[in-house]
Design an enzyme around this catalytic site. Structure first.
Site, PDB file in Angstrom:
ATOM      1  N   LYS A  56     -13.218   0.846  -2.715  1.00 10.87           N
ATOM      2  CA  LYS A  56     -14.269   1.117  -1.725  1.00 10.87           C
ATOM      3  C   LYS A  56     -15.420   1.879  -2.395  1.00 10.87           C
ATOM      4  CE  LYS A  56     -11.548   1.498   2.610  1.00 10.87           C
ATOM      5  NZ  LYS A  56     -11.078   2.402   3.659  1.00 10.87           N
ATOM      6  N   GLU A  78       0.821  -1.222   0.000  1.00 10.53           N
ATOM      7  CA  GLU A  78       0.000   0.000   0.000  1.00 10.53           C
ATOM      8  C   GLU A  78       0.850   1.265   0.000  1.00 10.53           C
ATOM      9  OE1 GLU A  78      -3.055   0.172   3.017  1.00 10.53           O
ATOM     10  OE2 GLU A  78      -4.385  -1.113   1.862  1.00 10.53           O
ATOM     11  N   HIS A 102       9.062 -26.521  -0.372  1.00 11.37           N
ATOM     12  CA  HIS A 102       8.432 -27.627  -1.088  1.00 11.37           C
ATOM     13  C   HIS A 102       7.286 -27.140  -1.963  1.00 11.37           C
ATOM     14  CE1 HIS A 102      10.697 -30.622   1.293  1.00 11.37           C
ATOM     15  NE2 HIS A 102      10.758 -29.570   2.110  1.00 11.37           N
TER      16      HIS A 102
HETATM   17  O1  PA5 Z   1      -3.289   1.234   5.813  1.00 12.37           O
HETATM   18  C1  PA5 Z   1      -4.387   1.702   5.545  1.00 12.37           C
HETATM   19  O2  PA5 Z   1      -4.610   2.914   5.598  1.00 12.37           O
HETATM   20  C2  PA5 Z   1      -5.543   0.794   5.157  1.00 12.37           C
HETATM   21  O3  PA5 Z   1      -5.119  -0.526   5.040  1.00 12.37           O
HETATM   22  C3  PA5 Z   1      -6.641   0.876   6.217  1.00 12.37           C
HETATM   23  O4  PA5 Z   1      -6.101   0.506   7.454  1.00 12.37           O
HETATM   24  C4  PA5 Z   1      -7.818  -0.036   5.862  1.00 12.37           C
HETATM   25  O5  PA5 Z   1      -8.312   0.317   4.592  1.00 12.37           O
HETATM   26  C5  PA5 Z   1      -8.925   0.104   6.912  1.00 12.37           C
HETATM   27  O6  PA5 Z   1      -9.351   1.425   7.012  1.00 12.37           O
HETATM   28  P1  PA5 Z   1     -10.145   1.944   8.287  1.00 12.37           P
HETATM   29  O7  PA5 Z   1      -9.274   1.808   9.477  1.00 12.37           O
HETATM   30  O8  PA5 Z   1     -10.479   3.355   7.961  1.00 12.37           O
HETATM   31  O9  PA5 Z   1     -11.378   1.088   8.404  1.00 12.37           O
END
Ligand code: PA5
Length: 374
Positions: free
Chosen positions: A367, A257, A278
């Site tokens: 989303k 990310e 393996h």
């Molecule tokens: O690292 C990030 O920002 C994302 O992985 C969020 O943690 C994830 O999308 C969950 O978002 P939220 O905490 O707003 O529900």
């Protein structure tokens, strides 16, 4: 201290500049977090953990991505002991998984820790609704609300508003810390404390790393950047301890990310050895030569250590750049250091690549589409 088996030449001036950029970034709050813990909040976290352990056989931890992977990584790796077991929910939209979690809790006493920075993410919202219903059926509205711990934004979001209206115990995800950098905030600390992880020691390790991890993080980021420029576009995180599988998952999320944007980024993958020798081991030894391997070398037993050595040699002979990151200890302190080291290395790597480590436009795109379809 984190030890590396490689030492690229580093551009100290450029690295210092990037560190300054991270420190100034509105989302760079995690950089000095271990040294600036809000002690009031820390004491409240410990009190809440004790309350949950005393009242509940299960804590249902509801969250996804950065709101879940970090604490699961540490809890699974350390297998601590506690009177309250952790159940995870809200990290997919599978009805089957949700039913399984609901059945597992059954008639046992339980509490909920719902974690969402935005307070609007669909997966945790769906699971929270179901578990809240179950909690109300069991304890009545007032009793149920006293068993809900909400970790979310300090001022806004649907979860924040509901938590205020219903009087849930609230913990804050700081504005200047994004999901995948939040494991050392209440996001990770509360579930870990409930599970029996020594969060003082974890933070001690992370706090030491604020100083000691800078040099290895710069070296590791530099090495990744060099490999990336030579078209090594895939990084395989390899661990020889099966219990660290979720730590690998946390790493994939952190790097994926943070770096994977603007058509750039190194694709993170992971293996657990010797199990995966393996399966994926064949590809790594002998397949396309576009990947490098990062071995996370936890202190281990003699036999396992021999496999580490064998893999380092065999894969290097197979033409794979093998980086090794030596972890000082397999305990809370060691993991505290490791978390901070990887967060810093990841942010530096993304900066070296020229992308913003702290946004996730791709996640937002999915989303929005899902909300449209629903
Ligand atoms: O690292 C990030 O920002 C994302 O992985 C969020 O943690 C994830 O999308 C969950 O978002 P939220 O905490 O707003 O529900």
């Amino acid at each position: 201290m984190i030890k590396l088996n490689f030492s690229p030449e580093i551009d100290e001036k450029a690295a210092a500049g990037l560190l300054r950029e991270i420190a100034k970034d509105p989302m760079g709050g995690w950089l000095n977090l271990p040294k600036n813990i809000d002690m009031g909040e820390f004491v409240r976290i410990k009190e809440a953990a004790k309350e949950i352990q005393d009242s509940s056989e299960y804590l249902v931890c509801i969250g996804i991505g950065g709101s879940y992977l970090g604490h699961r990584a540490i809890i699974e790796a350390l297998r601590p002991h506690s009177d309250a077991k952790i159940i995870y929910a809200g990290n997919s939209l599978s009805r089957r998984e949700l039913d399984y979690a609901l059945e597992k809790v059954g008639d046992h006493d339980f509490s909920i820790n719902v974690i969402s920075k935005s307070g609007t993410t669909l997966e945790p919202a769906v699971a929270f609704n179901e578990f809240k219903k179950k909690l109300i059926e069991k304890y009545g509205e007032e009793g149920a609300y006293a068993r809900i711990y909400a970790t979310t934004d300090a001022k806004k979001g649907a979860l924040h508003d509901e938590a205020v209206a219903c009087g849930y115990t609230r913990f804050v995800v700081p504005d200047n810390i994004g999901g995948r950098y939040s494991v050392l905030t209440a996001v990770g600390l509360l579930p870990m404390a409930v599970a029996g992880v020594d969060i003082d020691k974890l933070l001690e390790g992370a706090s030491d790393a604020v100083t000691t991890a800078v040099e290895p993080a710069v070296k590791y980021a530099t090495m990744r950047h060099t490999l990336d420029s030579k078209h090594y576009d895939t990084e395989v995180f390899a661990s020889f301890e099966p219990a660290t599988m979720y730590f690998n998952e946390w790493l994939k999320q952190l790097f994926g990310e943070s770096e994977g944007k603007d058509k750039r980024g190194i694709l993170p993958d992971s293996v657990i050895y010797s199990t995966d020798l393996h399966s994926l081991g064949q590809y790594i030894q002998d397949g396309r030569r576009n990947l490098f391997e990062t071995i996370i070398d936890y202190p281990t037993d003699e036999m396992n250590a021999k496999v580490v050595k064998a893999v380092q040699i065999a894969h290097a002979e197979g033409g794979i750049p093998v980086l090794t990151i030596g972890v000082p200890s397999y305990d809370e302190r060691g993991f505290g250091e490791l978390i901070y080291f990887f967060e810093l290395a990841c942010a530096l790597s993304a900066k070296m690549m020229g992308v913003n480590p702290f946004d996730q436009p791709g996640v937002e795109a999915y989303k929005a589409k899902l909300n449209e379809l629903l």
